[in-house]
Design an enzyme around this catalytic site. Structure first.
Site, PDB file in Angstrom:
ATOM      1  N   LYS A 192      62.468   7.876  20.052  1.00 15.83           N
ATOM      2  CA  LYS A 192      63.740   7.743  21.026  1.00 15.83           C
ATOM      3  C   LYS A 192      64.872   7.277  20.346  1.00 15.83           C
ATOM      4  O   LYS A 192      66.081   7.696  20.903  1.00 15.83           O
ATOM      5  CB  LYS A 192      63.111   6.792  22.041  1.00 15.83           C
ATOM      6  CG  LYS A 192      61.680   7.131  22.586  1.00 15.83           C
ATOM      7  CD  LYS A 192      61.433   8.715  23.046  1.00 15.83           C
ATOM      8  CE  LYS A 192      59.962   8.976  23.154  1.00 15.83           C
ATOM      9  NZ  LYS A 192      59.439   9.199  21.886  1.00 15.83           N
ATOM     10  N   CYS A 226      52.895   3.090  17.550  1.00 11.46           N
ATOM     11  CA  CYS A 226      54.127   3.501  18.554  1.00 11.46           C
ATOM     12  C   CYS A 226      55.276   2.669  18.166  1.00 11.46           C
ATOM     13  O   CYS A 226      56.415   3.405  18.319  1.00 11.46           O
ATOM     14  CB  CYS A 226      53.270   2.948  19.928  1.00 11.46           C
ATOM     15  SG  CYS A 226      54.695   3.308  21.303  1.00 11.46           S
ATOM     16  N   HIS A 267      71.597   8.572  48.087  1.00 12.35           N
ATOM     17  CA  HIS A 267      72.607   9.492  47.641  1.00 12.35           C
ATOM     18  C   HIS A 267      73.790   8.912  46.909  1.00 12.35           C
ATOM     19  O   HIS A 267      74.259   8.004  47.348  1.00 12.35           O
ATOM     20  CB  HIS A 267      72.772  10.338  48.782  1.00 12.35           C
ATOM     21  CG  HIS A 267      73.990  11.509  48.690  1.00 12.35           C
ATOM     22  ND1 HIS A 267      73.430  12.567  48.297  1.00 12.35           N
ATOM     23  CD2 HIS A 267      75.170  11.531  48.942  1.00 12.35           C
ATOM     24  CE1 HIS A 267      74.527  13.609  48.132  1.00 12.35           C
ATOM     25  NE2 HIS A 267      75.463  12.779  48.585  1.00 12.35           N
ATOM     26  N   GLY A 306      52.909  20.494  20.852  1.00 10.37           N
ATOM     27  CA  GLY A 306      52.740  19.097  21.971  1.00 10.37           C
ATOM     28  C   GLY A 306      53.915  18.189  21.988  1.00 10.37           C
ATOM     29  O   GLY A 306      55.007  18.625  21.528  1.00 10.37           O
TER      30      GLY A 306
END
Length: 483
Positions: free
Chosen positions: A53, A44, A462, A199
């Protein structure tokens, strides 16, 4: 007298599951060691979650640079990509975190034993010199580090992870047919690629290479891309991928690969028996992974395995007392965060921590960091209906959210699924910008057994993308406000 090679807990493998388990074990006061043959952090950190990433972040910045005019900006000259620099940055990110794992082991007084471990009998392992050569040098093994020898522990936890699965006749060769290892460190940018499997691994690499300018064809055996995802989410993602220029062929399989000097020709057979030949520079094999159960001594000790994984109960226990397994080697879902939590449960049960209970796998989120991102937790609409549940389904489009429009990311969907009788949230599915960060809100809600009423009475800030989560809940009950 306690010997230097005698421990309460020994963990084999230092991936996310292994090193987190070691830290938790040490926190609980157990004398702990971890055995690693190659590099701290496992697949990983070194060849999976983290470096991919970093690659995808470079692709994202490249994408925004190419579309600067959409934001009222001008970039002088043509923006270009230096694939060697992109890869170098990715490897640097991994190396930094690799060093961090070493620091955590020292900080928590976890002994690191370098080499390959094999169970000789329950409670005992033999560590030999590593035979596997790392694909690239990582931080060097410290001088005077523990290594070859026999070590004992009352509890031995297998955290050996998984490796890419290879299809007969289409085995990766490291040059023309890649696994995720080679796809992560291309010596030069291929002009075209075939990606076999859609996948998370396959679609992330397809997204990276397409954004960087390669012609990409994805071949998927099942009817939908990312087949574990909700069908509606998958369809939206596919539409966006194809809009970006990605070619996607579903209900098809690669039956043969012909190799030339610097290219491949994939024979793609569709469900009607027709065969299309696709020539590309490289093929990425992303047809899944299989557990690393070989050469651990499991057969001799009678440890039960099934379909390439170790069989465990809800606490990581195998059928042989004192031997445990966690993470990818213990079966799906093969996710780093599942491995971490599974390891904590395992070692807390060993230490008799009160209140430990098995992990609820239906509450484990899944994230795919393609463009657009995809994230989900719980049941899909189809699975809920298959289970005989009466459901309410809510939807909210990114196109109706002010923050999404301001970001220039107005394509996407938030979908929620509730049990009609109880109001229990049983599934949440998202496609669009930053949904891999948003999904945890629904995960927390599910873990707390939150109902629709509680979610509807929660105040969301918001302007944020998270407002869409509440609007999706409102929509399930006919109360949507902004659509």
């Amino acid at each position: 007298m306690v010997l230097a090679n005698n421990y309460d807990v020994i963990i084999i493998g230092s991936g996310p599951g292994g090193y987190v388990t070691a830290i938790r074990s040490a926190q609980l006061g157990l004398k702990t060691a971890i055995v690693e043959r190659e590099h701290l952090g496992g697949i990983c950190l070194n060849w999976g979650c983290i470096p991919t990433k970093a690659l995808l972040r470079s692709a994202e910045i490249f994408h925004y640079g190419q579309h600067a005019k959409d934001y009222g900006l001008t970039i002088e000259g043509k923006i270009s990509a230096d694939i060697k620099a992109v890869v170098q940055r990715s490897r640097g990110v991994s190396a930094r975190l690799n060093a961090g794992i070493g620091f955590l082991m020292k900080k928590n007084k976890v002994d690191v034993i370098w080499g390959e471990a094999k169970l000789s009998k329950p409670g005992e392992i033999v560590v030999t010199k590593t035979s596997k050569k790392p694909m690239e040098p990582q931080n060097p093994v410290p001088k005077n580090a523990q290594g070859e020898g026999t070590y004992t522990a009352k509890h031995i936890i297998l955290a050996t992870g998984a490796r890419p699965r290879a299809l007969p006749g289409i085995e990766p060769d490291g040059k023309l047919i890649w696994t995720y290892f080679e796809a992560m460190i291309p010596p030069e940018m291929p002009k075209s690629l075939v990606v076999m499997g859609s996948g998370a691994i396959g679609i992330e690499f397809a997204s990276f290479y397409r954004t960087m300018g390669a012609e990409v064809t994805v071949v998927e055996l099942l009817p939908n891309v990312m087949p574990v995802e909700d069908a509606e989410i998958s369809a939206i993602a596919r539409k966006q991928f194809e809009k970006q220029g990605m070619k996607i062929i579903t209900e098809a399989k690669v039956t043969k690969v012909e190799k030339a000097a610097n290219s491949i020709t994939a024979h793609v057979e569709t469900k009607d028996g027709k065969v299309e030949k696709i020539t590309a520079d490289r093929l990425i094999s992303a047809v899944g992974v299989q557990g690393n159960i070989e050469n651990l001594g499991l057969e001799a000790l009678g440890v039960k395995t099934d379909r390439g994984c170790v069989v465990i109960d809800g606490y990581g226990r195998t059928n042989v007392p004192g031997i445990y397994a966690i993470g990818d080697v213990a079966g799906p879902p093969m996710l780093a965060h599942k491995a971490e939590h599974e390891g904590v449960i395992c070692v807390e049960k060993i230490a008799n921590v009160p209140g430990v209970h098995p992990m609820e796998k239906d509450k484990i989120p899944g994230c795919t960091y393609c463009h657009p991102q995809v994230a989900s937790v719980g049941l899909t609409e189809a699975k809920a209906k298959e289970g005989g549940r009466e459901i309410r389904v809510g939807r909210f489009q990114f196109a109706a959210n002010g923050k999404a429009i301001a970001l220039g990311e107005d394509q996407g969907l938030v979908k929620t699924i509730f049990d009609k009788k109880t109001g229990q949230l049983i599934g949440a599915h998202m496609v669009g910008a930053e949904v891999t960060e948003l999904i945890q809100g629904f995960v927390v809600a599910m873990n707390l057994e939150t109902t629709e009423e509680e979610l509807m009475h929660t105040v969301f800030p918001h302007p944020t993308l998270s407002e869409m989560m509440k609007e999706s809940v409102l929509d399930a009950y006919g109360r949507v406000l902004n659509a």
